[in-house]
Design a protein around this motif. Structure first.
Motif, mmCIF file in Angstrom:
data_model
loop_
_atom_site.group_PDB
_atom_site.id
_atom_site.type_symbol
_atom_site.label_atom_id
_atom_site.label_comp_id
_atom_site.label_asym_id
_atom_site.label_seq_id
_atom_site.Cartn_x
_atom_site.Cartn_y
_atom_site.Cartn_z
ATOM 1 N N VAL A 35 0.799 -1.161 0.011
ATOM 2 C CA VAL A 35 0.125 0.155 -0.039
ATOM 3 C C VAL A 35 0.898 1.230 0.039
ATOM 4 C CG1 VAL A 35 -1.828 1.042 1.282
ATOM 5 C CG2 VAL A 35 -1.690 -1.243 1.207
ATOM 6 N N PHE A 36 0.596 2.085 -1.019
ATOM 7 C CA PHE A 36 1.504 3.184 -1.029
ATOM 8 C C PHE A 36 0.535 4.442 -0.676
ATOM 9 C CE2 PHE A 36 3.132 7.139 -3.433
ATOM 10 C CZ PHE A 36 4.565 6.735 -3.375
ATOM 11 N N VAL A 37 0.870 5.126 0.493
ATOM 12 C CA VAL A 37 -0.056 6.182 0.980
ATOM 13 C C VAL A 37 0.715 7.545 0.584
ATOM 14 C CG1 VAL A 37 -1.081 6.860 3.084
ATOM 15 C CG2 VAL A 37 -0.625 4.557 2.837
ATOM 16 N N LEU A 38 -0.103 8.369 -0.226
ATOM 17 C CA LEU A 38 0.137 9.488 -0.713
ATOM 18 C C LEU A 38 -0.557 10.560 0.317
ATOM 19 C CD1 LEU A 38 1.927 11.061 -2.915
ATOM 20 C CD2 LEU A 38 -0.374 11.296 -4.190
ATOM 21 N N THR A 39 0.487 11.634 0.687
ATOM 22 C CA THR A 39 0.007 12.732 1.336
ATOM 23 C C THR A 39 0.591 14.050 1.061
ATOM 24 O OG1 THR A 39 -0.943 13.421 3.691
ATOM 25 C CG2 THR A 39 1.261 12.461 3.548
ATOM 26 N N ASP A 40 0.291 15.288 1.489
ATOM 27 C CA ASP A 40 1.069 16.328 1.458
ATOM 28 C C ASP A 40 1.531 16.816 2.678
ATOM 29 O OD1 ASP A 40 -0.471 18.582 2.284
ATOM 30 O OD2 ASP A 40 -1.557 18.512 0.272
ATOM 31 N N SER A 41 2.650 17.834 2.605
ATOM 32 C CA SER A 41 3.159 18.276 3.836
ATOM 33 C C SER A 41 2.344 19.169 4.630
ATOM 34 C CB SER A 41 4.516 19.143 3.251
ATOM 35 O OG SER A 41 3.993 20.288 2.537
ATOM 36 N N GLY A 42 1.104 19.722 4.123
ATOM 37 C CA GLY A 42 0.436 20.446 5.107
ATOM 38 C C GLY A 42 -0.712 19.711 5.864
ATOM 39 N N VAL A 43 -0.901 18.254 5.414
ATOM 40 C CA VAL A 43 -1.750 17.471 5.929
ATOM 41 C C VAL A 43 -1.122 16.852 7.206
ATOM 42 C CG1 VAL A 43 -3.330 15.564 5.811
ATOM 43 C CG2 VAL A 43 -2.757 16.772 3.774
ATOM 44 N N PRO A 44 -1.759 17.104 8.518
ATOM 45 C CA PRO A 44 -1.085 16.298 9.586
ATOM 46 C C PRO A 44 -0.576 15.049 9.475
ATOM 47 C CG PRO A 44 -2.890 17.885 10.329
ATOM 48 C CD PRO A 44 -3.040 17.720 8.900
ATOM 49 N N ALA A 56 0.127 -4.230 6.108
ATOM 50 C CA ALA A 56 1.241 -5.214 6.383
ATOM 51 C C ALA A 56 2.602 -4.584 5.795
ATOM 52 C CB ALA A 56 0.873 -6.546 5.796
ATOM 53 N N GLN A 57 2.390 -4.297 4.359
ATOM 54 C CA GLN A 57 3.554 -3.626 3.849
ATOM 55 C C GLN A 57 3.061 -2.256 3.278
ATOM 56 O OE1 GLN A 57 5.462 -6.447 0.938
ATOM 57 N NE2 GLN A 57 3.704 -7.364 1.356
ATOM 58 N N GLY A 58 3.135 -1.354 4.073
ATOM 59 C CA GLY A 58 2.836 0.145 3.750
ATOM 60 C C GLY A 58 3.769 1.150 3.956
ATOM 61 N N THR A 59 3.888 2.094 3.018
ATOM 62 C CA THR A 59 4.669 3.283 3.025
ATOM 63 C C THR A 59 3.931 4.575 2.796
ATOM 64 O OG1 THR A 59 6.825 4.001 2.077
ATOM 65 C CG2 THR A 59 5.370 3.268 0.561
ATOM 66 N N VAL A 60 4.515 5.710 3.340
ATOM 67 C CA VAL A 60 3.924 6.901 3.385
ATOM 68 C C VAL A 60 4.811 7.970 2.488
ATOM 69 C CG1 VAL A 60 3.232 9.221 4.434
ATOM 70 C CG2 VAL A 60 2.777 6.803 5.645
ATOM 71 N N TYR A 61 4.330 8.590 1.420
ATOM 72 C CA TYR A 61 5.126 9.414 0.670
ATOM 73 C C TYR A 61 4.476 10.675 0.677
ATOM 74 C CZ TYR A 61 7.943 11.100 -3.434
ATOM 75 O OH TYR A 61 8.722 12.058 -4.039
#
Ligand SMILES: NC(=O)c1ccc[n+]([C@@H]2O[C@H](COP(=O)([O-])OP(=O)(O)OC[C@H]3O[C@@H](n4cnc5c(N)ncnc54)[C@H](O)[C@@H]3O)[C@@H](O)[C@H]2O)c1
Ligand SMILES: [Zn+2]
Length: 345
Positions: A35-44, A56-61
């Motif tokens: 799971v590739f979790v996409l967010t931005d720098s202004g979102v807490p 189980a296998q996730g990353t935040v970008y």
């Protein structure tokens, strides 16, 4: 609350529930795929982390916050990170953020390996009320908004109104313009709820009713060949204003999308009394009713922005509360149509 977007094989559930972000695992498989979790720098950061923690296998970008991230540069960087993470055809991209992250994430999911699963977790009022459903994804090219994109429906949309607690007030109010729009074109009760000052205390109802309006329209016309045009109410002029005075790139002190839409709706309301009521609603919410922007500039921008050229333009008018009409008018009728305040007052 749950809604289902009925689009045959592309149908999906829209979950609207406080705290649902922490329960994404109930709605999709987060165990047997990456799971590739996409967010931005202004979102807490804790919102994206709450999703990653269930995988189980996730990353935040994290991309930089702001419209500037809907660019080919950021798009390339995200795709590169997806590839480096080893994301495969059967894996998942989850967007956690506002309309920028949703539009960018949706387009990355649409195009990576010719399309992978996408789940949208919107965290702004604008994205919870409007942009997270409907399947429009996209990027800007220089100053031209949303000129690159694809229709790519999410597998699910999880709307957690608790996330709005951290949203700056002006951003919160900005998204409400899309609720005013939904009320004006199709839901008098929603308009009256906003008129009665219910936006804060009844935000979940406001989100729900707005989504219901959009859902019905999208179901009738997924690809915008007919009635979906109604959702462009306020946007024809709104986009012109946004191009001249909107937040864009390094211009961080401009108007937000919803603020431009608010201004774009007013001249398109034919009934004088309703126009007056709408002005009062916008004022009450804290949305602008006057731009002070040079209408010649807006006009020039609208002519320049007309995607695909052509000598006519289709505008959406609201003759009375809860109804709309599409009018195709010649481009040279635009100056009369604008009817914008020029700052003289
Ligand atoms: N796809 C569609 O159908 C559609 C429809 C309307 C608008 N849009 C697009 O949506 C974009 C605008 O979306 P937006 O108004 O959500 O802006 P945004 O995504 O830029 O979010 C606004 C700001 O709020 C921050 N933020 C997000 N969630 C937060 C939270 N919970 N707490 C604190 N800060 C938070 C973000 O970091 C950002 O700085 C535009 O690019 C527009 O073109 C798309
Ligand atoms: Zn909009």
């Amino acid at each position: 609350m749950k809604l289902t977007m009925n689009l045959a094989a592309r149908s999906y559930d829209i979950i609207l529930k406080r705290g649902c972000l922490a329960n994404l695992y109930q709605f999709t498989d987060l165990t047997h795929r990456k799971v590739f979790v996409l967010t931005d720098s202004g979102v807490p950061a804790r919102y994206a982390q709450a999703v990653a923690d269930q995988c189980a296998q996730g990353t935040v970008y994290t991309v930089p916050q702001g419209e500037g991230s809907k660019s080919l540069k950021t798009y390339g960087a995200v795709l590169g990170a997806m590839l480096a993470f080893g994301l495969g055809r059967r894996d998942l991209l989850v967007a956690v953020g506002g309309g920028v992250v949703g539009d960018l994430g949706g387009f990355c999911a649409a195009s990576y390996m010719r399309g992978i699963d996408f789940i949208n977790c919107p965290t702004t009022t604008l994205s919870q009320i409007d942009s997270s459903i409907g399947g429009k994804t996209g990027l800007d090219l220089g100053d031209t908004k949303n000129i690159i994109g694809a229709f790519w429906q999410p597998r699910a949309v999880l709307i957690d109104p608790d996330t709005l607690a951290t949203l700056p007030r002006r951003q919160f109010v900005n998204g409400l313009a899309e609720a005013v729009k939904a009320g004006l074109i199709a839901d008098p009760a929603l308009f009256e709820l906003l008129e009665a000052g219910g936006a804060d205390a009844e935000i979940e109802t406001v989100i729900y009713r707005s989504l219901l309006v959009k859902k019905k329209i999208v179901e009738a016309d997924e690809r915008e060949s007919g009635p979906r045009k109604a959702l462009n109410f306020g946007h024809t002029i709104g986009h012109g204003i946004e191009a001249v005075k909107g937040v864009r790139g390094r211009r961080t002190n401009g108007l937000y999308h919803g603020e431009c839409v608010a201004l774009g709706m007013l001249p398109m309301i034919e009934d004088r009394k309703l126009q007056k009521r709408t002005r009062a609603v916008l004022r009450k919410l804290g949305l602008p009713v006057r731009t002070g922007v040079d209408k010649q500039k807006v006009l020039a921008q609208m002519q320049h922005d007309k995607k695909g050229g052509g000598s006519t333009i289709t505008v959406i008018r609201v003759p009375g509360l809860g109804c709309w009409r599409a009018d195709t008018v010649p481009m040279d009728a635009l100056p009369a149509l604008l009817g914008l305040d020029t700052g003289k007052e």
